[in-house]
Enzyme design. Structure first.
Site, PDB file in Angstrom:
ATOM      1  N   ASP A 244      68.125  21.064  98.785  1.00  0.00           N
ATOM      2  CA  ASP A 244      69.489  21.407  99.167  1.00  0.00           C
ATOM      3  C   ASP A 244      69.699  22.910  99.167  1.00  0.00           C
ATOM      4  O   ASP A 244      68.773  23.680  98.950  1.00  0.00           O
ATOM      5  CB  ASP A 244      70.527  20.654  98.326  1.00  0.00           C
ATOM      6  CG  ASP A 244      70.138  20.581  96.881  1.00  0.00           C
ATOM      7  OD1 ASP A 244      69.920  21.650  96.302  1.00  0.00           O
ATOM      8  OD2 ASP A 244      70.018  19.458  96.357  1.00  0.00           O
ATOM      9  N   LYS A 266      74.607  19.811 100.668  1.00  0.00           N
ATOM     10  CA  LYS A 266      75.302  19.836  99.386  1.00  0.00           C
ATOM     11  C   LYS A 266      75.976  21.147  99.098  1.00  0.00           C
ATOM     12  O   LYS A 266      75.851  21.680  98.006  1.00  0.00           O
ATOM     13  CB  LYS A 266      74.358  19.517  98.239  1.00  0.00           C
ATOM     14  CG  LYS A 266      74.118  18.051  98.053  1.00  0.00           C
ATOM     15  CD  LYS A 266      74.249  17.709  96.624  1.00  0.00           C
ATOM     16  CE  LYS A 266      74.283  16.219  96.430  1.00  0.00           C
ATOM     17  NZ  LYS A 266      73.837  15.831  95.124  1.00  0.00           N
ATOM     18  N   MET A 379      80.182  25.898  89.156  1.00  0.00           N
ATOM     19  CA  MET A 379      81.029  25.511  90.294  1.00  0.00           C
ATOM     20  C   MET A 379      82.479  25.947  90.094  1.00  0.00           C
ATOM     21  O   MET A 379      83.405  25.213  90.429  1.00  0.00           O
ATOM     22  CB  MET A 379      80.974  23.986  90.494  1.00  0.00           C
ATOM     23  CG  MET A 379      79.593  23.506  90.867  1.00  0.00           C
ATOM     24  SD  MET A 379      79.421  21.721  90.859  1.00  0.00           S
ATOM     25  CE  MET A 379      79.156  21.378  89.133  1.00  0.00           C
TER      26      MET A 379
END
Ligand code: SAH
Length: 457
Positions: A244, A266, A379
């Site tokens: 990814d 992703k 994140m």
């Protein structure tokens, strides 16, 4: 590439060496090792050539000496003679090498590591022979002397194995197990008879079809030097790789060249392939008998959904192994000079996700605002302002140190050190882009002293 590397069969072929000194003698030795019929043209020859198994022409060079030759080497110290040899060879379309004169070479002789039948050749195409020789010396120490015997053993079984296992994957897997497993070890340790028996037994009991397997491998935070040895080994073995966007280009460079590559995306809100699709694809490829590399950024078991992927594999009884990687928190903290714990500032560290669900953050704010603790947020870029606000609302001072690191460990690394009060604003003004990692805690101040990685310097 200026020269095509090939290994040429000159067994029982006439080859000519012009020159009778030490250099010529070394070339003659190589030609004789390859079982050529060697003629040496030189009025005089050195001691080393006196007893060599060669034909001699004890005169000055004449172009006609090359009439039947398949390969010519000029090793005299007279440029005019070397040039004459070169010209005569070119006219006759015979490959020619004038020692130490790349311009007068239609082929070059590499530095070699001889573990016959395995031969490793290293060449700089004439550009830096000393460098090639240094590299040869390094390789010499890396390749055990038993490799030649191992290859000879394989040669004895080659036809049998081909007959039983055919052409495809099972055969390659069989040989890799032989070379990397107990049989290879036996051979390198000199237990030849045992290796031979084991190989026969392994072949007799081998099944022509096999299920593949899956390697769930952590690729680390970006810098390829942070891969583990096992990760690299499995990356070199895989038939197909699913990766990814967090896997860096430098890491992808190290995947076996002829492995099929499947990008499964992703990025935030851009799931190129939904998780279920990835899980199913892993199963399907493994059932086809392939060795499947599932390469994930950082560590597969930290915010990587690695657990879900292997759960599906386990349900289907597909063999897999998991290779840990350096997680973003570890890699980024090191390269940003921010120790995650410190006797004076933090006795614990918490990893959490700042990923928004339905535009809100549902985190245990009380737990995240404990004293003497570092908080690492994965994140957390989109929700950064909200995260900082909540941490302050739950008791941390607005002056509490906090940092955001973009693309840590890579040459694009950027670090913003600020406080909970102004971090979000500064990061936005500086135009930081994902992936970023947020580190909150007193330890952030240590960067002043400990920053060592300067990608722009
Ligand atoms: N399994 C991964 C994390 C996947 S979640 C690991 O162990 O590292 C994706 C998040 O990881 C990104 O949003 C970012 O917060 C973080 N991340 C991964 N690589 C990073 C890097 N090089 N620099 C900064 N953050 C990174």
């Amino acid at each position: 590439m200026d020269f095509l590397p090939i290994f040429i069969n000159i067994r029982q072929q006439p080859c000519v060496v012009v020159g009778g000194g030490d250099v010529a003698a070394r070339k003659v030795t190589m030609l004789l090792k390859a079982q050529a019929i060697v003629t040496v043209v030189a009025p005089e020859i050195c001691n080393a050539l006196q007893n060599a198994d060669i034909k001699r022409i004890p005169t000055q060079f004449q172009p006609s000496h090359l009439d039947d030759a398949r390969l010519v080497i000029a090793a005299t110290d007279d440029h005019a003679v070397n040039l004459a040899v070169y010209t005569a060879a070119q006219i006759r379309n015979i490959p020619v090498n004038v020692v130490d004169t790349p311009k007068l070479c239609s082929f070059v002789m590499p530095a070699i590591i001889d573990r016959s039948p395995i031969v490793v050749a290293v060449s700089s195409g004439g550009a830096a022979p000393v460098l090639a020789r240094l590299l040869r010396a390094r390789l010499e120490t890396m390749i055990p002397s038993g490799y030649g015997r191992l290859a000879s053993l394989a040669a004895r079984f080659r036809d049998q194995v081909k007959q039983k296992l055919g052409e495809g994957l099972p055969r390659r897997a069989f040989w890799e197990n032989v070379f990397e497993g107990a049989i290879g070890e036996d051979m390198l340790a000199g237990r030849e008879e045992l290796a031979h028996q084991r190989l026969q037994y392994t072949l007799d009991t081998a099944k022509p079809t096999t299920t593949g397997e899956v390697y769930l491998v952590g690729a680390g935070p970006g810098d390829p030097d942070l891969l583990t040895f096992r990760a690299l080994r499995l990356m070199q073995k895989a038939d197909v790789v699913l990766y990814d966007n967090l896997v860096s280009e430098g890491v992808m460079e190290l995947v076996r060249r002829d492995a099929e590559r499947i990008y499964v995306g992703k990025k935030r809100a851009d799931h190129t392939m939904p998780q279920e699709g990835i899980n199913d694809l892993l199963v399907r490829l493994a059932l086809e008998g392939k060795r499947v590399l599932r390469l994930k950024g950082g560590d597969p078991f930290i915010f990587g959904r690695g657990g879900e992927e292997i759960e599906t594999l386990a349900e289907h009884g597909i063999p897999f192994q998991v290779v840990p990687g350096i997680s973003a928190a570890n890699g980024v903290a090191s390269y940003a000079g921010i120790p995650l714990t410190h006797r004076d500032y933090a006795q614990s560290v918490v990893f959490t996700t700042g990923h928004l669900r339905d535009d809100t953050l549902d985190l245990d704010w009380m737990a995240l605002t404990r004293p003497q603790q570092t908080v690492v947020i994965y994140m957390g870029l989109t929700g950064l302002a909200e995260i900082c606000r909540q941490l302050v609302a739950h008791g941390l001072p607005a002056t509490h140190p906090a940092a955001v690191v973009q693309q840590g460990t890579t040459h694009q690394q950027r670090v913003m050190v600020a406080t909970l009060g102004d971090l979000a604003e500064k990061v936005e003004a500086a135009g930081f882009k994902a992936p970023t990692l947020t580190i909150v805690g007193e330890v952030v101040q240590l960067r002043d002293k400990l920053a060592w990685f300067k990608p722009d310097a």
